[in-house]
Design a protein around this motif. Structure first.
Motif, PDB file in Angstrom:
ATOM      1  N   SER A   1       0.833  -1.213   0.000  1.00  0.00           N
ATOM      2  CA  SER A   1       0.000   0.000   0.000  1.00  0.00           C
ATOM      3  C   SER A   1       0.861   1.254   0.000  1.00  0.00           C
ATOM      4  CB  SER A   1      -0.901   0.035   1.236  1.00  0.00           C
ATOM      5  OG  SER A   1      -1.770  -1.061   1.251  1.00  0.00           O
ATOM      6  N   ILE A   2       0.289   2.338  -0.532  1.00  0.00           N
ATOM      7  CA  ILE A   2       0.930   3.651  -0.501  1.00  0.00           C
ATOM      8  C   ILE A   2      -0.091   4.652   0.023  1.00  0.00           C
ATOM      9  CG2 ILE A   2       2.045   5.495  -1.819  1.00  0.00           C
ATOM     10  CD1 ILE A   2       2.795   3.441  -3.918  1.00  0.00           C
ATOM     11  N   SER A   3       0.292   5.450   1.012  1.00  0.00           N
ATOM     12  CA  SER A   3      -0.575   6.526   1.489  1.00  0.00           C
ATOM     13  C   SER A   3       0.129   7.851   1.204  1.00  0.00           C
ATOM     14  CB  SER A   3      -0.876   6.382   2.976  1.00  0.00           C
ATOM     15  OG  SER A   3       0.314   6.347   3.734  1.00  0.00           O
ATOM     16  N   PHE A   4      -0.621   8.792   0.610  1.00  0.00           N
ATOM     17  CA  PHE A   4      -0.049  10.061   0.167  1.00  0.00           C
ATOM     18  C   PHE A   4      -0.403  11.200   1.105  1.00  0.00           C
ATOM     19  CE2 PHE A   4       0.055   7.635  -3.742  1.00  0.00           C
ATOM     20  CZ  PHE A   4       1.284   8.011  -4.275  1.00  0.00           C
ATOM     21  N   GLY A   5       0.547  12.127   1.258  1.00  0.00           N
ATOM     22  CA  GLY A   5       0.309  13.365   1.987  1.00  0.00           C
ATOM     23  C   GLY A   5      -0.337  14.382   1.063  1.00  0.00           C
ATOM     24  N   SER A   6      -0.503  15.596   1.543  1.00  0.00           N
ATOM     25  CA  SER A   6      -1.110  16.673   0.751  1.00  0.00           C
ATOM     26  C   SER A   6      -0.167  17.134  -0.353  1.00  0.00           C
ATOM     27  CB  SER A   6      -1.439  17.868   1.651  1.00  0.00           C
ATOM     28  OG  SER A   6      -2.356  17.475   2.644  1.00  0.00           O
ATOM     29  N   GLY A   7      -0.746  17.653  -1.428  1.00  0.00           N
ATOM     30  CA  GLY A   7       0.045  18.151  -2.541  1.00  0.00           C
ATOM     31  C   GLY A   7       0.752  19.452  -2.201  1.00  0.00           C
ATOM     32  N   VAL A   8       1.948  19.607  -2.749  1.00  0.00           N
ATOM     33  CA  VAL A   8       2.754  20.819  -2.561  1.00  0.00           C
ATOM     34  C   VAL A   8       3.067  21.387  -3.933  1.00  0.00           C
ATOM     35  CG1 VAL A   8       4.975  21.693  -1.751  1.00  0.00           C
ATOM     36  CG2 VAL A   8       3.772  19.952  -0.422  1.00  0.00           C
ATOM     37  N   SER A   9       2.836  22.680  -4.113  1.00  0.00           N
ATOM     38  CA  SER A   9       3.137  23.323  -5.391  1.00  0.00           C
ATOM     39  C   SER A   9       4.630  23.252  -5.683  1.00  0.00           C
ATOM     40  CB  SER A   9       2.682  24.782  -5.364  1.00  0.00           C
ATOM     41  OG  SER A   9       3.019  25.410  -6.585  1.00  0.00           O
ATOM     42  N   ILE A  10       4.967  22.991  -6.919  1.00  0.00           N
ATOM     43  CA  ILE A  10       6.373  22.896  -7.321  1.00  0.00           C
ATOM     44  C   ILE A  10       6.967  24.285  -7.570  1.00  0.00           C
ATOM     45  CG2 ILE A  10       7.893  22.030  -9.155  1.00  0.00           C
ATOM     46  CD1 ILE A  10       5.958  19.668  -9.413  1.00  0.00           C
ATOM     47  N   PHE A  11       6.131  25.276  -7.757  1.00  0.00           N
ATOM     48  CA  PHE A  11       6.593  26.590  -8.190  1.00  0.00           C
ATOM     49  C   PHE A  11       6.661  27.605  -7.071  1.00  0.00           C
ATOM     50  CE2 PHE A  11       4.125  24.465 -11.462  1.00  0.00           C
ATOM     51  CZ  PHE A  11       5.174  24.144 -12.294  1.00  0.00           C
ATOM     52  N   THR A  12       7.566  28.554  -7.217  1.00  0.00           N
ATOM     53  CA  THR A  12       7.655  29.659  -6.275  1.00  0.00           C
ATOM     54  C   THR A  12       6.848  30.848  -6.769  1.00  0.00           C
ATOM     55  OG1 THR A  12       9.676  30.418  -7.364  1.00  0.00           O
ATOM     56  CG2 THR A  12       9.928  28.989  -5.450  1.00  0.00           C
ATOM     57  N   GLY A  13       6.421  30.817  -8.011  1.00  0.00           N
ATOM     58  CA  GLY A  13       5.607  31.886  -8.582  1.00  0.00           C
ATOM     59  C   GLY A  13       4.338  31.317  -9.162  1.00  0.00           C
ATOM     60  N   SER A  14       3.585  32.112  -9.868  1.00  0.00           N
ATOM     61  CA  SER A  14       2.341  31.608 -10.454  1.00  0.00           C
ATOM     62  C   SER A  14       2.356  31.838 -11.955  1.00  0.00           C
ATOM     63  CB  SER A  14       1.148  32.318  -9.827  1.00  0.00           C
ATOM     64  OG  SER A  14       1.229  33.708 -10.079  1.00  0.00           O
ATOM     65  N   GLY A  15       1.415  31.228 -12.646  1.00  0.00           N
ATOM     66  CA  GLY A  15       1.282  31.414 -14.083  1.00  0.00           C
ATOM     67  C   GLY A  15       2.357  30.740 -14.899  1.00  0.00           C
ATOM     68  N   THR A  16       2.887  29.627 -14.411  1.00  0.00           N
ATOM     69  CA  THR A  16       4.005  28.971 -15.076  1.00  0.00           C
ATOM     70  C   THR A  16       3.576  28.108 -16.248  1.00  0.00           C
ATOM     71  OG1 THR A  16       5.142  28.962 -12.974  1.00  0.00           O
ATOM     72  CG2 THR A  16       6.036  27.547 -14.649  1.00  0.00           C
ATOM     73  N   ASN A  17       2.357  27.582 -16.230  1.00  0.00           N
ATOM     74  CA  ASN A  17       1.886  26.669 -17.279  1.00  0.00           C
ATOM     75  C   ASN A  17       2.815  25.470 -17.427  1.00  0.00           C
ATOM     76  OD1 ASN A  17      -0.492  27.961 -18.010  1.00  0.00           O
ATOM     77  ND2 ASN A  17       0.569  29.324 -19.398  1.00  0.00           N
ATOM     78  N   PHE A  18       2.834  24.666 -16.427  1.00  0.00           N
ATOM     79  CA  PHE A  18       3.645  23.462 -16.276  1.00  0.00           C
ATOM     80  C   PHE A  18       3.304  22.430 -17.355  1.00  0.00           C
ATOM     81  CE2 PHE A  18       3.825  19.305 -14.029  1.00  0.00           C
ATOM     82  CZ  PHE A  18       5.117  19.337 -13.555  1.00  0.00           C
ATOM     83  N   THR A  19       4.293  22.015 -18.148  1.00  0.00           N
ATOM     84  CA  THR A  19       4.090  20.970 -19.157  1.00  0.00           C
ATOM     85  C   THR A  19       5.287  20.033 -19.187  1.00  0.00           C
ATOM     86  OG1 THR A  19       5.029  22.326 -20.927  1.00  0.00           O
ATOM     87  CG2 THR A  19       2.648  22.423 -20.654  1.00  0.00           C
TER      88      THR A  19
END
Length: 88
Positions: free
Chosen positions: A27-45
């Motif tokens: 089994s795997i239990s996940f914690g809460s998501g953390v943003s990868i970015f220090t800024g906004s509007g990056t459009n991650f692809t």
């Protein structure tokens, strides 16, 4: 690699989030998501991830949609069920 952890990176709208999972048996239990970015509007692809076993760090490489073909990278440090990223 020796702490039974896994990191999942997912596209979340225009940004990306990382989730730390703890492996126990099958089994795997996940914690809460953390943003990868220090800024906004990056459009991650096009995210790619790898693990640096020498420094026990996660490296996330991606292309900002608005940044042409220039790649970016973030180094993540796992602590418990959370992860923090440096700037990049």
């Amino acid at each position: 690699s020796n702490s039974n952890k896994v990191v999942l990176v997912a596209k979340n709208g225009n940004d990306g989030s990382a989730y730390v999972g703890t492996v126990s048996g099958t089994s795997i239990s996940f914690g809460s998501g953390v943003s990868i970015f220090t800024g906004s509007g990056t459009n991650f692809t096009f995210p790619f991830c790898t693990f640096d076993s020498n420094s026990n760090k996660v490296v996330v490489v991606y292309r900002p949609h608005s940044g042409g073909f220039t790649g970016r990278a973030r180094v993540g440090t796992v602590s418990g069920t959370s992860i923090s990223f440096g700037s990049g």
